[in-house]
Design a protein around this motif. Sequence first.
Motif, PDB file in Angstrom:
ATOM      1  N   PRO A 328       1.674   3.134  -6.776  1.00 34.34           N
ATOM      2  CA  PRO A 328       2.707   3.860  -5.889  1.00 34.34           C
ATOM      3  C   PRO A 328       4.002   3.475  -6.498  1.00 34.34           C
ATOM      4  O   PRO A 328       4.899   4.522  -6.363  1.00 34.34           O
ATOM      5  N   GLY A 329       4.339   2.328  -6.892  1.00 31.99           N
ATOM      6  CA  GLY A 329       5.577   1.845  -7.517  1.00 31.99           C
ATOM      7  C   GLY A 329       6.048   2.789  -8.659  1.00 31.99           C
ATOM      8  O   GLY A 329       7.258   3.306  -8.718  1.00 31.99           O
ATOM      9  N   ILE A 330       5.227   2.915  -9.264  1.00 30.56           N
ATOM     10  CA  ILE A 330       5.602   4.111 -10.547  1.00 30.56           C
ATOM     11  C   ILE A 330       5.758   5.334 -10.276  1.00 30.56           C
ATOM     12  O   ILE A 330       6.790   5.932 -10.543  1.00 30.56           O
ATOM     13  N   PHE A 331       5.169   5.826  -9.419  1.00 28.20           N
ATOM     14  CA  PHE A 331       5.032   7.116  -8.836  1.00 28.20           C
ATOM     15  C   PHE A 331       6.406   7.296  -8.114  1.00 28.20           C
ATOM     16  O   PHE A 331       7.107   8.441  -8.384  1.00 28.20           O
ATOM     17  N   LEU A 336       7.231  11.044  -9.099  1.00 26.51           N
ATOM     18  CA  LEU A 336       5.878  12.018  -9.085  1.00 26.51           C
ATOM     19  C   LEU A 336       5.535  12.103  -7.503  1.00 26.51           C
ATOM     20  O   LEU A 336       6.064  11.227  -6.613  1.00 26.51           O
ATOM     21  N   PRO A 337       4.729  12.989  -7.096  1.00 26.19           N
ATOM     22  CA  PRO A 337       4.220  13.003  -5.959  1.00 26.19           C
ATOM     23  C   PRO A 337       3.690  11.894  -5.005  1.00 26.19           C
ATOM     24  O   PRO A 337       2.695  11.370  -5.921  1.00 26.19           O
ATOM     25  N   MET A 342      -1.153  10.926  -5.848  1.00 21.03           N
ATOM     26  CA  MET A 342      -0.874   9.516  -6.070  1.00 21.03           C
ATOM     27  C   MET A 342      -2.198   8.630  -5.725  1.00 21.03           C
ATOM     28  O   MET A 342      -2.573   7.942  -6.442  1.00 21.03           O
ATOM     29  N   LYS A 343      -2.702   9.079  -4.375  1.00 19.01           N
ATOM     30  CA  LYS A 343      -3.794   8.361  -3.898  1.00 19.01           C
ATOM     31  C   LYS A 343      -5.183   8.609  -4.942  1.00 19.01           C
ATOM     32  O   LYS A 343      -5.687   7.741  -5.146  1.00 19.01           O
TER      33      LYS A 343
END
Length: 482
Positions: A328-331, A336-337, A342-343
Motif C-alpha cells: 500500500p505504501g508503494i502504491f 498507483l490505484p 492494489m489489493k
Amino acid sequence: MRNITNADLAKLLDKDIFHKISEAADSLGLECYVVGGYVRDLFLERPSNDIDVVVVGSGIRVATELKNLFGKKAHLSVFRNFGTAQVKYRGVEVEFVGARKESYSHDSRKPHVEDGTLEDDQNRRDFTINALAVCLNKERFGELVDPFDGILDMEDGIIRTPLDPDITFSDDPLRMMRCVRFATQLNFIINDETFEALERNAHRIKIISGERIADELNKIMLTNAPSKGFVDLQRCGLLQLILPELSMLDLVETRNGKAHKNNFYHTLEVLDNVCKSQIASDDDGEMMLWLRWAALLHDIGKPRSKRWDNVAGWTFHNHNYVGAKMIPGIFRRMKLPMDMKMKYVQKMVDLHMRPIVISDDEVTDSAVRRLMNDAGDDIDDLMTLCEADITSKNQVRKQRFLDNFRSVREKLADLKERDYKRLLQPCIDGNEIMEIFHLTPCREVGALKQTLKDAVLDNKVENERESLMKLLMHKAKSMGLV
C-alpha cells in the motif's frame, strides 16, 4: 525496419484524412507536416493510431478548416491555452499544434513557448527517431525531413537525443523515463552519450509527478521483456529514486563463504517469465498488468527480512508477509490505484510462497482447498506467478518443482470439479427420487430432478437436504405423485 522513399511515403499517406489536411493547410497558405511517432512507426512497421500534425503557423486554424471540410461528421476540440486542437473523424484522431521553440526554467518542466519554424520544432523533440516529419502540402506531399538522421538511428537500433542530452533531460526530466521506455518497447540500445546524460541528470526526476512516472513504468511493464527497462533504470540511477525498494534487491552478501542470490536479477527473470506465460496464453485481461506488478514486487520484503543463521545460512523468513505490508505504501507514493488492483497485488505477494510450501510436501486436498479459499478467483494467476518464480539454474531441481506444481494444478482442477458438483448438483439424486416415490426411470423422475437442479442453480434454495425435500414434495404433489 523497411526502407521507404518519399514516393513510398506518399503512397502510405494516400488516405482521405491526410489529403483533407493537405487541402486545409494549402487553402490557408500554411506548411504542415505529420510528425513523431506516426512517422517513426511507418518505418518500423508498427501499428500507430496517434496522428500528430505540426503547422508552421496556427495549428488551430488548420484544425478548424479541416472540421469545415468534413462537416458535421467531424468533432473539433480547441485548447487555446496550449495552442493545440484535436479533430476526430470516423474513429481517427488528429492532434494539431503550431511549430514552436521552447525554453525552460530549472524548477519546472513547463516550457516557455514561442512561435517557431519546423527546424525549431524538430530541435525540441525528445529523440531523433521522434523528430521525423513528412510534408503534407500538395506540392511536397510525402517529402521526408530528417535533420538528425533518425532513419539511420532506427536502422542501428539506437535511442539518441537530437541536441545536447544534458539540456534535453534537464529541461524535461520525464524524457529520461521515455528514453528507457522507448528503448524497451523497440528493443533499442541507448546511445552512450545519451546514457551518460541519464546518469548525470537522474536527480532531476524528483520534479516529475508520481502519476507521470507510473504511466511510463506501466508502459515498460507492458512490453514483452520489461526486464531490459528495469536494468537500464537501475544502471543510470533512476530506479533508486523512483522505486528504491526494488533497487535495494541488487545486492549480494557473503558470509562464511555463503552468498545469497541477487534478488534483483531474480525478480526480473520472474517478471519476464510471467510475461512469456501471458503471451503464450494470449492473455489480454484487465489484470494482466497487475500480475506483472506482483511479479516485480514479490520479493521486496527480502531486504527487511534477511537474517544470517549459522546453520542454514542466509534466510528470508516471512518475506512474503513483510512485502505484502509494503505494497500500500508503494502504491500510494507512486500514485498507483489504491483500489482492488492494489489489493490484488498485495494478495499475490502475500500468497506467492504458499504453493511452493504445498508442493514440497504431499499435496493434500485440505491444503489445496485452503489455498483455493485464500486465493479465490485469482488462484490461476497465483499459480502462474509461482511457476514463474522457479528460476533455479539446477535443471533437475527446477524440473522437480515444475512437476510438483503440475500436481498442485491437477489437484486444483480436480477439487474445482468436485466442489462444483458438491455445491451445484442437488444432494437428492435420481435414485433417491425413484425410491421415495416408488418409480422406475421415467419422465416424471427427470422432471423432478430438473426442478431441484434449477432451484439450486438459480439460488432459490440452499443445496441442503431439508430445503430440497420440501421443494421435491411440493412439486411431486402438483404432479399427482403423492
